[in-house]
Structures are given as structure tokens and as C-alpha cells.
Design an enzyme around this catalytic site. Structure first.
Site, PDB file in Angstrom:
ATOM      1  N   LYS A  83       0.814  -1.219   0.000  1.00 12.76           N
ATOM      2  CA  LYS A  83       0.000   0.000   0.000  1.00 12.76           C
ATOM      3  C   LYS A  83       0.845   1.266   0.000  1.00 12.76           C
ATOM      4  O   LYS A  83       0.421   2.287  -0.518  1.00 12.76           O
ATOM      5  CB  LYS A  83      -0.978   0.002   1.173  1.00 12.76           C
ATOM      6  N   LYS A  89     -10.739  -3.899  -3.575  1.00 14.15           N
ATOM      7  CA  LYS A  89     -11.568  -2.698  -3.679  1.00 14.15           C
ATOM      8  C   LYS A  89     -10.804  -1.576  -4.340  1.00 14.15           C
ATOM      9  O   LYS A  89     -11.385  -0.706  -4.957  1.00 14.15           O
ATOM     10  CB  LYS A  89     -11.911  -2.201  -2.273  1.00 14.15           C
ATOM     11  N   LYS A 112      -4.762 -10.293  -6.007  1.00 12.02           N
ATOM     12  CA  LYS A 112      -6.057 -10.510  -5.347  1.00 12.02           C
ATOM     13  C   LYS A 112      -7.100  -9.507  -5.850  1.00 12.02           C
ATOM     14  O   LYS A 112      -6.768  -8.376  -6.204  1.00 12.02           O
ATOM     15  CB  LYS A 112      -5.918 -10.488  -3.824  1.00 12.02           C
TER      16      LYS A 112
HETATM   17  P1  ATP Z   1      -8.224  -3.528  -0.393  1.00 10.40           P
HETATM   18  O1  ATP Z   1      -7.960  -4.643  -1.324  1.00 10.40           O
HETATM   19  O2  ATP Z   1      -8.573  -2.251  -1.052  1.00 10.40           O
HETATM   20  O3  ATP Z   1      -7.195  -3.399   0.662  1.00 10.40           O
HETATM   21  P2  ATP Z   1     -10.072  -5.346   0.572  1.00 10.40           P
HETATM   22  O4  ATP Z   1     -10.893  -5.650  -0.606  1.00 10.40           O
HETATM   23  O5  ATP Z   1      -8.993  -6.286   0.989  1.00 10.40           O
HETATM   24  O6  ATP Z   1      -9.509  -3.903   0.418  1.00 10.40           O
HETATM   25  P3  ATP Z   1     -10.904  -5.238   3.317  1.00 10.40           P
HETATM   26  O7  ATP Z   1     -11.902  -4.418   3.994  1.00 10.40           O
HETATM   27  O8  ATP Z   1      -9.492  -4.906   3.570  1.00 10.40           O
HETATM   28  O9  ATP Z   1     -11.108  -5.163   1.767  1.00 10.40           O
HETATM   29  O10 ATP Z   1     -11.188  -6.779   3.609  1.00 10.40           O
HETATM   30  C1  ATP Z   1     -12.361  -7.267   4.219  1.00 10.40           C
HETATM   31  C2  ATP Z   1     -12.344  -8.779   4.302  1.00 10.40           C
HETATM   32  O11 ATP Z   1     -12.403  -9.328   2.990  1.00 10.40           O
HETATM   33  C3  ATP Z   1     -11.093  -9.371   4.936  1.00 10.40           C
HETATM   34  O12 ATP Z   1     -11.442 -10.474   5.750  1.00 10.40           O
HETATM   35  C4  ATP Z   1     -10.278  -9.841   3.769  1.00 10.40           C
HETATM   36  O13 ATP Z   1      -9.424 -10.906   4.105  1.00 10.40           O
HETATM   37  C5  ATP Z   1     -11.361 -10.279   2.815  1.00 10.40           C
HETATM   38  N1  ATP Z   1     -10.907 -10.183   1.425  1.00 10.40           N
HETATM   39  C6  ATP Z   1     -10.550  -9.065   0.774  1.00 10.40           C
HETATM   40  N2  ATP Z   1     -10.181  -9.330  -0.497  1.00 10.40           N
HETATM   41  C7  ATP Z   1     -10.319 -10.679  -0.645  1.00 10.40           C
HETATM   42  C8  ATP Z   1     -10.105 -11.573  -1.742  1.00 10.40           C
HETATM   43  N3  ATP Z   1      -9.681 -11.127  -2.909  1.00 10.40           N
HETATM   44  N4  ATP Z   1     -10.356 -12.878  -1.542  1.00 10.40           N
HETATM   45  C9  ATP Z   1     -10.804 -13.335  -0.346  1.00 10.40           C
HETATM   46  N5  ATP Z   1     -11.011 -12.545   0.720  1.00 10.40           N
HETATM   47  C10 ATP Z   1     -10.783 -11.226   0.588  1.00 10.40           C
END
Ligand code: ATP
Ligand code: LTN
Length: 332
Positions: A111, A197, A194
């Protein structure tokens, strides 16, 4: 009783990774555990946010929890900034955190990017605040996607460090629960990254509120290779994009990977993608519709969060007082 804590940041479009990797698994857990589900707005501030959007997204994540099937009566649902003890405990734990531990965190490196010197202290301390979230409630289990594993190890290390330093067993060591066939959903544009968002391309992810046409379009455009679908798990694992789409199908259909590979072995992608799009639209259509209905009534959402904040504060306050006492902070 075992206690669960987990959270999602109100930072943008909730996507299929958030749903399959996290939120969906929580729904089943609420039957067996005492559950606390947080919208971690203080974590969101570790990167720049527009105030109006942050408020709207906080309500949207709350709606997603409820739409997915989390019962606000049975579980505590609240936004982090309404319980001041999170920030207070984060400071106390920060005083026990060696910089070396934080320097190992891969999410910070991703990040912060190339401009490490410009990254904020909040982003660097992110895992300490996350440890505070969990330990404040003495949570025993933390259901998250695979990307959060390293942060959870740090939370365990901090609980251990506190207990050793003060000769107590005050904090239980929280167990990660990385569940399901889709603990790591990958980007539709690149099977090695991955789904996120914060990815700039909306075609990289399926949002929980996408309609059936958008889902079909994104899946049609999803990157694949020219060969037919793999016939074995080993073959699938060597082809990241195919593997990812099969994993998504398996999770949505409630099948395991073997069954899914067997179902589509040797077929071509266009046929498989059509079926995947129909399935995704069916599952998300229901939840997305419910999310839209709930966000149309912010009064209801805010009432859920207010009640959650009361319950969370009542759980957190005595724990924080005990930590103050253990650490020698005078409460005259
Ligand atoms: P960013 O990718 O922008 O950091 P994020 O999509 O990871 O955000 P978070 O709020 O950080 O969103 O994550 C919320 C939950 O979703 C966490 O438990 C995280 O492990 C899960 N998660 C996020 N992205 C994935 C993914 N691609 N596959 C499975 N689980 C995910
Ligand atoms: N860092 C987590 C969100 C989060 C969290 C938590 C998850 C903040 N505090 C406590 C579980 C427990 C993420 O998903 N990116």
C-alpha cells in the site's frame, strides 16, 4: 463462550472476494459463537477518504452485512470510531510493538508503494489497531480472507508479548479462521493479484451490487487462456485465471474444487463463463437487491449502528479498564 471478531473497511466497492472470503462465512458462525462484526472506519482513514463517501460506505457495508444474513439482534454490528477504546488500546499496544515486526508487513509495503517516506504513520500502525480491535473483546477466533493471515500473527504475537511482559494470561491468543474454497479470490484481469476494492479497473472485480448484465459482461471479459478447461486439479493450479474462475464457481455453488473441475473438464470457456455468470447473478442479485432496499432507509441502518455501539462499548470498557490497571495507569 468463544468470541468472534471481524471487520471490513468502508473503503469502496464491496466485491465477491469480501463476500466469499469473509462476510459469507460469518453468517454460519453466528449460530455457534458470540459474534462482533465491525465496520473499521478508523482503518479506512489510513489512506485518503472523502468524508461524504466514507459516511455512505460505512452505511453500505452495514447493509451488506445484514443483506448477507447477519442478524443484528444476535450479533453486535457497529462502526469502530464509536468505541473510543479501540484507539486507546492501539496506543497501549503500540508501545509494546517493535518496529521490526511492522517492517515485515507485506500489506504496508504494497500500500505504501514506491514512496515509502510519504506513507502515513496510520498506515504503518494499521496492524496494531487491528490487534487492538481483536484483543479489546478478548476474541478467540477471527474469520478473515487469506490476505489477513500475517496481520493476525502479529495480533497473536502482541497478545503474547503483553501477557509475558505483565506476567498474566489476560489476552487469549486469537485463532485465524480462513475458511472455504474462496479464501483468496483473484482479480478477473490478472489471476496472480487478489481481487481488491482499490484496483483502479472495475473489470477486475465483481461488486456485490453489480446487476446481472454487468456481472455477465465482466465474466465474459475476464482473462483466460486459449485452452479448454482443465481436467485435473493439478492442471488447474498451473493456470491461475482458470483456477480462480473455477474456485469462484465452486464457492458460489457450494461444491468442492474436485467436483467443479470434474463438472467442466475439457469444456470451453464461453460455455463455462455463461454458467458462472448466471450463478453469480443469482446469488448476488438477491443480496444486492436487499442492500439497495436497506440503504434506502439510512434511519434503520443508523439505529442498528447506534445499538451496536452501545453493546460494543459495554463489552470493551471493562477490558480497557483492566488493561489500564495491569499497566499501572492510575485512575484516580
Ligand atoms: P483492499 O484490497 O482495497 O485493501 P479489501 O478488498 O482487501 O480492500 P478489506 O476491507 O481490507 O477489503 O477486507 C475485508 C475482508 O475481505 C477481509 O477479511 C479480507 O481478508 C477479505 N478479502 C478481501 N479481499 C479478498 C479476496 N480477494 N479474496 C478473499 N477474501 C478477501
Ligand atoms: N485489516 C482487515 C480489516 C480489519 C479486521 C480487524 C479484520 C480491521 N480490524 C479485526 C479482522 C479483525 C482487512 O480485512 N483488511
Amino acid at each position: 463462550m468463544n468470541r468472534i471478531f471481524s471487520g471490513v473497511q468502508p473503503t469502496g466497492n464491496l466485491h465477491l472476494g469480501n463476500y466469499l472470503g469473509a462476510i459469507r462465512n460469518w453468517v454460519a458462525l453466528q449460530q455457534e459463537y458470540h459474534c462482533i462484526f465491525c465496520i473499521v472506519d478508523l482503518h479506512a482513514l489510513t489512506l485518503p477518504q472523502d468524508p461524504e463517501q466514507l459516511r455512505a460506505q460505512t452505511r453500505e457495508v452495514t447493509a451488506a452485512y445484514i443483506a448477507a444474513g447477519i442478524d443484528p439482534e444476535r450479533c453486535v454490528i457497529f462502526n469502530q470510531s464509536t468505541v473510543p477504546a479501540h484507539a486507546e488500546l492501539a496506543w497501549l499496544l503500540g508501545c509494546l510493538t517493535p518496529l521490526g515486526w511492522l517492517n515485515r508487513m507485506t500489506q504496508f509495503k504494497e500500500k505504501a508503494g514506491k514512496h515509502r517516506e510519504e506513507a502515513g504513520l496510520g498506515l504503518y500502525g494499521y496492524p496494531v489497531l487491528m490487534a487492538a480491535d481483536i484483543l479489546l473483546y478478548k476474541a478467540t477466533h477471527v474469520p478473515v480472507g487469506e490476505d489477513q493471515k500475517q496481520h493476525l500473527e502479529l495480533a497473536r504475537d502482541l497478545a503474547g508479548a503483553f501477557n509475558r511482559r505483565y506476567g498474566t494470561e489476560f489476552f487469549p491468543l486469537p485463532e485465524p479462521q480462513i475458511l472455504g474454497t474462496a479464501a483468496r479470490v483473484m482479480s478477473l484481469r490478472d489471476g496472480t493479484k487478489k481481487m481488491s476494492k482499490s484496483d483502479t479497473s472495475d473489470y477486475s472485480r465483481i461488486n456485490m451490487t453489480d446487476d446481472a448484465d454487468t456481472i455477465a459482461l465482466k465474466i465474459r471479459k475476464a482473462k483466460t487462456d486459449p485452452q479448454p478447461l482443465p481436467a485435473t486439479i493439478a492442471e488447474a493450479e498451473a493456470r491461475p485465471e482458470a483456477d480462480n474462475l473455477l474456485g469462484i464457481y465452486a464457492a458460489l455453488a457450494g461444491l468442492d474444487r474436485e467436483q467443479t473441475v470434474a463438472l467442466f473438464a475439457g469444456r470451453n470457456f464461453s460455455e463455462f463463463k455463461q454458467q458462472l455468470a448466471d450463478l453469480a447473478a443469482e446469488v448476488l442479485g438477491r443480496i444486492g437487491g436487499e442492500m439497495r432496499r436497506l440503504t434506502a432507509d439510512p434511519g434503520y441502518i443508523d439505529a442498528v449502528l447506534r445499538r451496536g455501539a452501545e453493546r460494543a462499548n459495554a463489552l470493551a470498557a471493562p477490558h480497557l479498564r483492566q488493561v489500564f490497571d495491569i499497566m499501572g495507569l492510575l485512575r484516580p
